[in-house]
Design an enzyme around this catalytic site. Structure first.
Site, mmCIF file in Angstrom:
data_model
loop_
_atom_site.group_PDB
_atom_site.id
_atom_site.type_symbol
_atom_site.label_atom_id
_atom_site.label_comp_id
_atom_site.label_asym_id
_atom_site.label_seq_id
_atom_site.Cartn_x
_atom_site.Cartn_y
_atom_site.Cartn_z
ATOM 1 N N HIS A 119 5.387 13.099 1.264
ATOM 2 C CA HIS A 119 4.218 12.232 1.381
ATOM 3 C C HIS A 119 4.402 11.259 2.531
ATOM 4 O O HIS A 119 5.505 11.120 3.063
ATOM 5 C CB HIS A 119 4.006 11.445 0.086
ATOM 6 C CG HIS A 119 5.116 10.474 -0.195
ATOM 7 N ND1 HIS A 119 6.209 10.792 -0.983
ATOM 8 C CD2 HIS A 119 5.331 9.198 0.220
ATOM 9 C CE1 HIS A 119 7.028 9.756 -1.046
ATOM 10 N NE2 HIS A 119 6.522 8.773 -0.321
ATOM 11 N N ASP A 185 3.635 -3.470 11.855
ATOM 12 C CA ASP A 185 3.855 -2.421 12.857
ATOM 13 C C ASP A 185 4.575 -1.208 12.254
ATOM 14 O O ASP A 185 5.663 -0.823 12.694
ATOM 15 C CB ASP A 185 4.677 -2.970 14.034
ATOM 16 C CG ASP A 185 3.991 -4.139 14.717
ATOM 17 O OD1 ASP A 185 2.758 -4.104 14.840
ATOM 18 O OD2 ASP A 185 4.697 -5.090 15.104
ATOM 19 N N PHE A 188 4.627 5.715 10.733
ATOM 20 C CA PHE A 188 4.318 6.659 9.666
ATOM 21 C C PHE A 188 5.124 7.934 9.847
ATOM 22 O O PHE A 188 5.178 8.499 10.941
ATOM 23 C CB PHE A 188 2.823 6.962 9.661
ATOM 24 C CG PHE A 188 1.973 5.746 9.493
ATOM 25 C CD1 PHE A 188 1.844 5.136 8.252
ATOM 26 C CD2 PHE A 188 1.315 5.193 10.571
ATOM 27 C CE1 PHE A 188 1.068 3.999 8.095
ATOM 28 C CE2 PHE A 188 0.541 4.056 10.431
ATOM 29 C CZ PHE A 188 0.421 3.459 9.188
ATOM 30 N N HIS A 189 5.753 8.373 8.789
ATOM 31 C CA HIS A 189 6.613 9.554 8.869
ATOM 32 C C HIS A 189 6.648 10.278 7.537
ATOM 33 O O HIS A 189 6.289 9.707 6.501
ATOM 34 C CB HIS A 189 8.027 9.150 9.282
ATOM 35 C CG HIS A 189 8.701 8.266 8.282
ATOM 36 N ND1 HIS A 189 8.494 6.904 8.237
ATOM 37 C CD2 HIS A 189 9.551 8.544 7.265
ATOM 38 C CE1 HIS A 189 9.187 6.386 7.247
ATOM 39 N NE2 HIS A 189 9.838 7.359 6.632
ATOM 40 N N LEU A 190 7.084 11.516 7.580
ATOM 41 C CA LEU A 190 7.231 12.350 6.401
ATOM 42 C C LEU A 190 8.723 12.468 6.104
ATOM 43 O O LEU A 190 9.475 13.041 6.889
ATOM 44 C CB LEU A 190 6.630 13.734 6.661
ATOM 45 C CG LEU A 190 6.420 14.665 5.482
ATOM 46 C CD1 LEU A 190 5.315 14.140 4.578
ATOM 47 C CD2 LEU A 190 6.062 16.065 5.979
#
Length: 246
Positions: A119, A185, A188-190
């Site tokens: 997610h 800041d 976003f990463h999986l």
């Protein structure tokens, strides 16, 4: 590719209930005709006390049940760990890529473990009282109703502005309930794998460069790492709520 330490919050939950009132022990006097022996308080044997470990605030947290992870906040009855995120449904091609990436990363940090689900987080883990859950979810649904679907990758390099807009709306709901907002800041990463402790020194530099090279060289990597995001989810304790995007 990136490496960063994260906290752990338990997904366990309990329905809210009020503790029974404790009665005060009687003083040294006794009623007429009643033997003081009947009211004498004897010490509880250690063998009995050891049957009920923990404190009055909640059960003892056994990190061995969570792979060695430790709660970021203590368990309390009626408190529900809550997290807002975008789910990622892993396809076979993605898992094939992960089967190449993880063993390579484990040569640097052998204790790395593959994530069970994937997610992208839109909030930190926060604590909600049980009676706040439905109003919180309703407020989220109202904020998410106007958002369009978008495409995301393993590390979001395009569509970053749209994710910031999502976080902004989630943060507004957090503020309404006096909860912690998301990071300033954010990147976003999986998340692909995790381990106990801070392993950034082992992973940063050469290891991450080699992992990025594997991703870049993987067949159709750019296509398979795109995801059609159709919903935002909120997990509160053992309850899941979905908010469809247009």
């Amino acid at each position: 590719m990136s490496a960063a330490p994260v906290g752990y919050s338990s997904s366990g939950s309990e329905d809210e209930s009020e503790d029974g009132r404790q009665t005060r022990p009687e003083d040294g006097s006794h009623r007429r005709g009643q033997s003081p022996l009947h009211r004498q308080r004897f010490p509880v044997p250690d063998s009995v006390l050891n049957m009920f470990p923990g404190t009055e605030e909640g059960p003892e947290d056994d990190s061995t049940k969570h792979g060695g992870r430790v709660r970021t906040f203590p368990h309390e009855r009626g408190n529900w760990a809550t997290h807002v995120y975008v789910p990622y449904e892993a396809k076979e091609e993605f898992l094939d890529l992960l089967e190449v990436l993880l063993p390579h990363a484990q040569t640097y940090v052998p204790r790395l473990v593959r994530m069970e689900a994937f997610h992208l987080s839109l909030s930190q883990s926060v604590v909600l009282r049980h009676h706040w859950i439905l109003p919180f979810v309703q407020a989220l649904k109202a904020r998410m109703a106007s958002f369009q679907r978008t495409f995301i990758g393993l590390e979001v390099t395009s569509g970053h502005a749209q994710f910031l807009d999502l976080v902004s709306e989630v943060d507004r709901v957090m503020e309404e309930f006096d909860l912690t907002t998301f990071y300033q800041d954010p990147s976003f990463h999986l998340s692909l794998a995790w381990c106990v402790g801070d392993a950034r020194l082992q992973l940063e530099g050469q290891c991450l460069q080699e992992l990025q090279a594997i991703v870049d060289g993987f067949e159709d990597a750019e296509v398979l790492l795109r995801v059609h995001t159709e919903q935002v989810r909120c997990k509160s304790g053992n309850k899941f709520f979905s908010m469809p995007l247009k």
